[in-house]
Design an enzyme around this catalytic site. Structure first.
Site, PDB file in Angstrom:
ATOM      1  N   GLU A 155       0.844  -1.087  -0.115  1.00  0.00           N
ATOM      2  CA  GLU A 155       0.087   0.066   0.074  1.00  0.00           C
ATOM      3  C   GLU A 155       0.788   1.263   0.024  1.00  0.00           C
ATOM      4  O   GLU A 155       1.544   1.490   1.070  1.00  0.00           O
ATOM      5  CB  GLU A 155      -0.979   0.179   1.265  1.00  0.00           C
ATOM      6  CG  GLU A 155      -1.817   1.192   1.208  1.00  0.00           C
ATOM      7  CD  GLU A 155      -2.515   1.633   2.570  1.00  0.00           C
ATOM      8  OE1 GLU A 155      -3.611   2.116   2.583  1.00  0.00           O
ATOM      9  OE2 GLU A 155      -2.180   0.926   3.381  1.00  0.00           O
ATOM     10  N   GLU A 176     -12.127   2.503   5.239  1.00  0.00           N
ATOM     11  CA  GLU A 176     -10.975   2.999   6.281  1.00  0.00           C
ATOM     12  C   GLU A 176     -11.238   4.363   6.263  1.00  0.00           C
ATOM     13  O   GLU A 176     -10.349   5.170   5.819  1.00  0.00           O
ATOM     14  CB  GLU A 176      -9.552   2.362   5.743  1.00  0.00           C
ATOM     15  CG  GLU A 176      -8.420   2.618   6.758  1.00  0.00           C
ATOM     16  CD  GLU A 176      -7.401   2.372   6.272  1.00  0.00           C
ATOM     17  OE1 GLU A 176      -6.937   1.216   6.435  1.00  0.00           O
ATOM     18  OE2 GLU A 176      -6.376   3.182   5.734  1.00  0.00           O
TER      19      GLU A 176
END
EC number: 5.3.1.22
Length: 275
Positions: free
Chosen positions: A147, A246
């Site tokens: 990520e 998120e």
């Protein structure tokens, strides 16, 4: 489109992860993801998943020593043994909880050092650790995720901060069970051009996360991104994985989930697409 509740972010009004799993289930989710579950009793975590028939779809490798400024170890030179120990712990948790995706956290440029002087060594360390991780994860039937985390607002010293850099690393490692974790919040901050970037890197994408820009709140909060368009784009491209929520709820988590209900109602067909 299938949504997962990131219980490290959502339901902060509930004090523990087992309680947040329950809250996510009661709010219509069928899956959760979590950053670091390791301080929680694994038996209780697993029991909550089973009781509420929830899937765990993502967890992170341990961050290292957060108090010392660490946020992952995969790209940190000299910490290979600790990275491997942490990876083994993550795989153990994931295996026990039925999770097949692990975010391999690259880590920050070590304090006292400048990126330009250590970047080459960090990349070499990262590639070495990713090759090792791919073998371990492959034996367990799991996928490792990279990520990029933005360096303009969130993590100025994080080693991996653009999709271009992450894709370059993946191409060098050449392991099919390593994929790109696309957090649209970070991608927008680090250059935007989301439509083209999503199309370009779509073959590499193994997981998606969302939050509005600039305050990292609900997708329908005031901000830069049109998530209804982005969801449709992902669906048109054939994305079949989960979209992780998120973000920081502006208030009560459940009251802020209207965006998801609205989107799912507008989807064609009768299938519950949170499943």
């Amino acid at each position: 489109m299938r949504f997962s509740a990131n219980i490290s972010w959502l339901f902060p009004e509930v004090p523990d992860f087992p309680g947040r799993i329950k809250a996510a289930s009661q709010s219509g989710f069928r899956a959760v993801e979590v950053a670091w579950p390791y301080a929680t009793d694994r038996t209780l975590f697993k029991a909550a998943l089973n009781t509420h028939r929830m899937s765990l779809v993502l967890l992170n490798t341990p961050p290292g020593n957060i108090e010392a400024g660490e946020l992952g170890l995969a790209a940190v030179p000299g910490r290979q043994d600790e990275f491997r120990t942490g990876l083994n712990e993550a795989v153990s948790w994931a295996s026990d909880l039925g999770c097949d995706r692990i975010h391999i956290m690259a880590g920050r440029v070590p304090l006292g050092l400048e990126r330009q002087f250590i970047e080459k060594e960090m990349e070499e360390t990262f590639i070495e650790n990713l090759q090792y991780a791919a073998d371990i994860l492959g034996q367990a039937g799991m996928v490792g995720l990279l990520e990029p985390i933005n360096s303009l607002i969130t993590e100025p010293r994080y080693f991996l901060n653009t999709p271009q850099h992450a894709a370059s690393i993946l191409h060098k490692v050449k392991r099919p069970n390593l994929k790109l974790q696309m957090d649209l919040y970070h991608w927008q901050i680090m250059g935007g051009n989301l439509t083209q970037n999503i199309k370009t890197y779509f073959p590499l994408i193994g997981h998606v996360q969302i939050a509005q820009i600039p305050h990292r709140n609900e997708p329908d909060s005031p901000g830069e991104l049109n998530f209804m368009y982005l969801f449709d784009l992902l669906q048109d491209l054939g994305y079949q994985g989960y979209v992780g929520c998120e973000y920081k709820p502006q208030g009560d988590t459940v009251k802020g989930l209207g965006w998801m209900e609205k989107y799912l109602k507008n989807c064609d067909g009768d299938e519950d697409k949170t499943k």
